[in-house]
Write a protein that holds these residues in place. Structure first.
Motif, PDB file in Angstrom:
ATOM      1  N   MET A 197       0.833  -1.210   0.000  1.00  0.00           N
ATOM      2  CA  MET A 197       0.000   0.000   0.000  1.00  0.00           C
ATOM      3  C   MET A 197       0.866   1.258   0.000  1.00  0.00           C
ATOM      4  SD  MET A 197      -3.293  -0.952   2.433  1.00  0.00           S
ATOM      5  CE  MET A 197      -2.312  -1.522   3.823  1.00  0.00           C
ATOM      6  N   ASP A 198       1.967   1.225   0.772  1.00  0.00           N
ATOM      7  CA  ASP A 198       2.872   2.382   0.786  1.00  0.00           C
ATOM      8  C   ASP A 198       3.493   2.606  -0.587  1.00  0.00           C
ATOM      9  OD1 ASP A 198       2.334   2.762   3.440  1.00  0.00           O
ATOM     10  OD2 ASP A 198       4.148   1.759   4.172  1.00  0.00           O
ATOM     11  N   THR A 199       3.853   1.509  -1.237  1.00  0.00           N
ATOM     12  CA  THR A 199       4.446   1.609  -2.567  1.00  0.00           C
ATOM     13  C   THR A 199       3.442   2.141  -3.579  1.00  0.00           C
ATOM     14  OG1 THR A 199       5.920  -0.248  -2.070  1.00  0.00           O
ATOM     15  CG2 THR A 199       5.606   0.314  -4.393  1.00  0.00           C
ATOM     16  N   GLU A 200       2.201   1.705  -3.452  1.00  0.00           N
ATOM     17  CA  GLU A 200       1.148   2.189  -4.357  1.00  0.00           C
ATOM     18  C   GLU A 200       0.985   3.702  -4.229  1.00  0.00           C
ATOM     19  OE1 GLU A 200      -3.669   1.546  -5.055  1.00  0.00           O
ATOM     20  OE2 GLU A 200      -2.465   0.028  -4.014  1.00  0.00           O
ATOM     21  N   LEU A 201       0.960   4.199  -2.984  1.00  0.00           N
ATOM     22  CA  LEU A 201       0.832   5.638  -2.764  1.00  0.00           C
ATOM     23  C   LEU A 201       2.064   6.384  -3.278  1.00  0.00           C
ATOM     24  CD1 LEU A 201      -0.644   8.054  -1.540  1.00  0.00           C
ATOM     25  CD2 LEU A 201       0.437   7.501   0.667  1.00  0.00           C
ATOM     26  N   ALA A 202       3.256   5.808  -3.009  1.00  0.00           N
ATOM     27  CA  ALA A 202       4.496   6.452  -3.432  1.00  0.00           C
ATOM     28  C   ALA A 202       4.583   6.542  -4.957  1.00  0.00           C
ATOM     29  CB  ALA A 202       5.695   5.692  -2.882  1.00  0.00           C
ATOM     30  N   LEU A 203       4.143   5.497  -5.649  1.00  0.00           N
ATOM     31  CA  LEU A 203       4.181   5.503  -7.107  1.00  0.00           C
ATOM     32  C   LEU A 203       3.231   6.546  -7.688  1.00  0.00           C
ATOM     33  CD1 LEU A 203       4.385   1.682  -7.923  1.00  0.00           C
ATOM     34  CD2 LEU A 203       6.144   3.405  -8.370  1.00  0.00           C
ATOM     35  N   LYS A 204       2.067   6.689  -7.066  1.00  0.00           N
ATOM     36  CA  LYS A 204       1.112   7.696  -7.544  1.00  0.00           C
ATOM     37  C   LYS A 204       1.675   9.104  -7.362  1.00  0.00           C
ATOM     38  CE  LYS A 204      -3.080   4.933  -6.804  1.00  0.00           C
ATOM     39  NZ  LYS A 204      -4.340   4.786  -6.014  1.00  0.00           N
ATOM     40  N   VAL A 205       2.297   9.350  -6.196  1.00  0.00           N
ATOM     41  CA  VAL A 205       2.903  10.661  -5.959  1.00  0.00           C
ATOM     42  C   VAL A 205       4.070  10.888  -6.917  1.00  0.00           C
ATOM     43  CG1 VAL A 205       4.172  12.050  -4.277  1.00  0.00           C
ATOM     44  CG2 VAL A 205       2.186  10.717  -3.547  1.00  0.00           C
ATOM     45  N   GLN A 206       4.865   9.849  -7.112  1.00  0.00           N
ATOM     46  CA  GLN A 206       6.004   9.953  -8.019  1.00  0.00           C
ATOM     47  C   GLN A 206       5.556  10.237  -9.449  1.00  0.00           C
ATOM     48  OE1 GLN A 206       8.409   6.415  -8.069  1.00  0.00           O
ATOM     49  NE2 GLN A 206      10.061   7.355  -9.238  1.00  0.00           N
ATOM     50  N   HIS A 207       4.491   9.575  -9.875  1.00  0.00           N
ATOM     51  CA  HIS A 207       3.962   9.802 -11.224  1.00  0.00           C
ATOM     52  C   HIS A 207       3.482  11.240 -11.385  1.00  0.00           C
ATOM     53  CE1 HIS A 207       0.412   9.858 -13.999  1.00  0.00           C
ATOM     54  NE2 HIS A 207       1.331   9.367 -14.816  1.00  0.00           N
ATOM     55  N   SER A 208       2.770  11.740 -10.377  1.00  0.00           N
ATOM     56  CA  SER A 208       2.286  13.119 -10.441  1.00  0.00           C
ATOM     57  C   SER A 208       3.449  14.103 -10.531  1.00  0.00           C
ATOM     58  CB  SER A 208       1.437  13.408  -9.202  1.00  0.00           C
ATOM     59  OG  SER A 208       0.997  14.744  -9.199  1.00  0.00           O
ATOM     60  N   GLN A 209       4.508  13.855  -9.763  1.00  0.00           N
ATOM     61  CA  GLN A 209       5.670  14.743  -9.792  1.00  0.00           C
ATOM     62  C   GLN A 209       6.393  14.669 -11.131  1.00  0.00           C
ATOM     63  OE1 GLN A 209       6.580  16.949  -7.331  1.00  0.00           O
ATOM     64  NE2 GLN A 209       8.024  17.688  -8.879  1.00  0.00           N
ATOM     65  N   MET A 210       6.474  13.471 -11.707  1.00  0.00           N
ATOM     66  CA  MET A 210       7.142  13.315 -13.004  1.00  0.00           C
ATOM     67  C   MET A 210       6.391  14.046 -14.112  1.00  0.00           C
ATOM     68  SD  MET A 210       8.414   9.355 -13.009  1.00  0.00           S
ATOM     69  CE  MET A 210       9.827   8.840 -12.033  1.00  0.00           C
ATOM     70  N   VAL A 211       5.060  13.997 -14.069  1.00  0.00           N
ATOM     71  CA  VAL A 211       4.260  14.725 -15.058  1.00  0.00           C
ATOM     72  C   VAL A 211       4.503  16.224 -14.919  1.00  0.00           C
ATOM     73  CG1 VAL A 211       1.911  15.299 -15.780  1.00  0.00           C
ATOM     74  CG2 VAL A 211       2.508  12.934 -15.246  1.00  0.00           C
ATOM     75  N   PHE A 212       4.544  16.698 -13.669  1.00  0.00           N
ATOM     76  CA  PHE A 212       4.810  18.110 -13.424  1.00  0.00           C
ATOM     77  C   PHE A 212       6.197  18.498 -13.931  1.00  0.00           C
ATOM     78  CE2 PHE A 212       6.649  21.405 -10.689  1.00  0.00           C
ATOM     79  CZ  PHE A 212       5.731  22.427 -10.859  1.00  0.00           C
ATOM     80  N   ASN A 213       7.200  17.649 -13.658  1.00  0.00           N
ATOM     81  CA  ASN A 213       8.569  17.943 -14.107  1.00  0.00           C
ATOM     82  C   ASN A 213       8.654  18.011 -15.630  1.00  0.00           C
ATOM     83  OD1 ASN A 213       9.380  17.957 -11.451  1.00  0.00           O
ATOM     84  ND2 ASN A 213      10.204  15.873 -11.495  1.00  0.00           N
ATOM     85  N   LEU A 214       7.960  17.088 -16.293  1.00  0.00           N
ATOM     86  CA  LEU A 214       8.010  17.065 -17.754  1.00  0.00           C
ATOM     87  C   LEU A 214       7.306  18.284 -18.349  1.00  0.00           C
ATOM     88  CD1 LEU A 214       8.942  15.613 -20.255  1.00  0.00           C
ATOM     89  CD2 LEU A 214       6.916  14.157 -20.156  1.00  0.00           C
ATOM     90  N   LYS A 215       6.192  18.678 -17.763  1.00  0.00           N
ATOM     91  CA  LYS A 215       5.503  19.887 -18.233  1.00  0.00           C
ATOM     92  C   LYS A 215       6.409  21.104 -18.091  1.00  0.00           C
ATOM     93  CE  LYS A 215       0.681  18.521 -17.442  1.00  0.00           C
ATOM     94  NZ  LYS A 215      -0.559  18.773 -16.647  1.00  0.00           N
TER      95      LYS A 215
END
Length: 400
Positions: A311-329
């Protein structure tokens, strides 16, 4: 690798006969029956460290799972394996578990990043060389003007220094490019004298439509390698709980026995043994029930811990994905700004150069324009590399 250079039949030995396949010869670890893959190549050796430190010769039980999750490239052996080893005395102080997880990587990811870096560096090098030609031409014209007495030597000296600065930047860029090529040769196991020719351009690399689609794509956790691996580990822990819970259940066994006697003489003797015997046995774990109960509790705790990690990994991956999208934008926005700045700096340099040739601009104006152009070009190249790095990171978490 050619069949004429190998003894293919000897390589096959007692395995089923099949046609010559250079990939199976060179990458035999990927194909059964030439190799078992991760269990035989890595796990059998790495798990030995447990035996060295504990003095135990083997585990009590092993539960394993795996599959081809990363590299659907025709291989037969799993690229991802997770195994849970149970050691020691159930319920005792020496009772413990070992979780072994391994994933077989390809070097393709590293080569891809190096390839992109080489493309950008080559493009930057070509632009620098074009600008150096213009600067050298201006220097020659100015020096000729000095020689006939219509220009000052300081003007020629300023242009000469600017040209030398550009040439130093070119030499530094060429060394960086050669280092990238050497790293690519190392990854691709090529000889040092093999020439690498890139067939794409930076424009091919910067597919902004693909990048936009990448940013709008939803994260599917089941396609993420790390999540798949952890999910398999959690499933193994659950199976371990089920297996340990069965250790306290009675065991019912049914057996059949057939007996045949052979007499070595014609004299028959009394035979009290029936030729066929059937029976039923019931085993109830009375004396080991406490140890088995403790083992079951340990397995449940391990499973709960694995669930929390999942569950912690699932949350961490979602946060990481959101940050990566922001970084790419942010990288795309920065790229547009830096590209516009570089184009303006190039036009200014070309304009000042023409003005200088007609005696309207000074050598100091040319020097300043050249310096601004080099800085703008460096910022532009850096923005391209940021887009590439951020796009690769996002594509990896999306398993694209």
């Amino acid at each position: 690798c050619f069949e004429a250079d190998t003894d293919w039949n000897r390589f096959l030995l007692n395995r089923p006969k099949e046609a010559w396949d250079p990939r199976k010869y060179l990458e035999y670890r990927l194909f059964w029956p030439f190799s078992s893959g991760i269990p035989g190549q890595w796990m059998s050796h790495q798990i030995d460290t447990v035996h060295w430190f504990t003095g135990l010769s083997h585990p009590l039980s092993v539960a394993a799972n795996g599959g081809i999750y990363c590299w659907n490239d025709g291989r037969r052996n799993f690229d991802t394996v997770t195994a849970v080893f149970d050691y020691g005395t159930p319920g005792g102080s020496d009772h413990f578990q070992v979780l072994y997880t391994s994933r077989m990587h390809n070097s393709a990811g590293g080569v891809k990043e190096l390839y992109f870096s080489a493309l950008v560096t080559e493009s930057s090098l070509a632009l620098l060389k074009e600008n150096l030609k213009s600067m050298n031409k201006l220097y020659e014209v100015t020096q000729n003007s000095v020689n006939v007495g219509v220009a000052e030597q300081t003007s020629a000296d300023q242009l000469k220094v600017q040209a030398a600065s550009m040439e130093a930047t070119i030499n530094s860029t060429e060394r960086a490019l050669e280092m990238v090529y050497n790293m690519m040769r190392l990854q691709l196991t090529l000889d040092e004298d093999v020439k690498i020719v890139l067939t794409q351009t930076v424009n091919d690399l910067l597919d902004l439509e693909y990048i936009d689609s990448l940013m709008s794509e939803t994260l599917e956790l089941d396609r993420n390698y790390d999540y798949q691996l952890l999910k398999n580990s959690t499933e193994l822990a659950r199976k371990q709980v089920t297996a340990s819970s069965l250790s306290n259940t009675p065991t019912l066994s049914v057996f059949h026995q057939y007996t045949y006697k052979h007499y070595f003489s014609n004299e028959m003797t009394m035979n009290m043994t029936p030729p066929n015997m059937m029976g039923v046995s019931l085993s109830i774990p009375i004396f080991t029930s406490l140890a088995n109960t403790a083992s079951h509790k340990d397995a449940k705790l391990a499973y709960d811990k694995q669930l929390n990690t999942l569950m912690d990994t699932e949350l961490a991956l979602k946060v990481q994905h959101s940050q990566m999208v922001f970084n790419l934008k942010s990288a795309v926005e920065k790229y547009h700004t830096q590209r516009q700045g570089f184009e303006v700096a190039q036009r200014v340099f070309d304009n000042v150069t023409k003005k200088y040739e007609h005696g309207i601009a000074s050598s100091l104006d040319v020097t300043n324009a050249g310096t601004n152009l080099i800085n703008a070009q460096a910022s532009y190249v850096q923005s391209v590399l940021e887009i590439v790095d951020d796009a690769i990171s996002l594509s990896e978490i999306l398993n694209k």
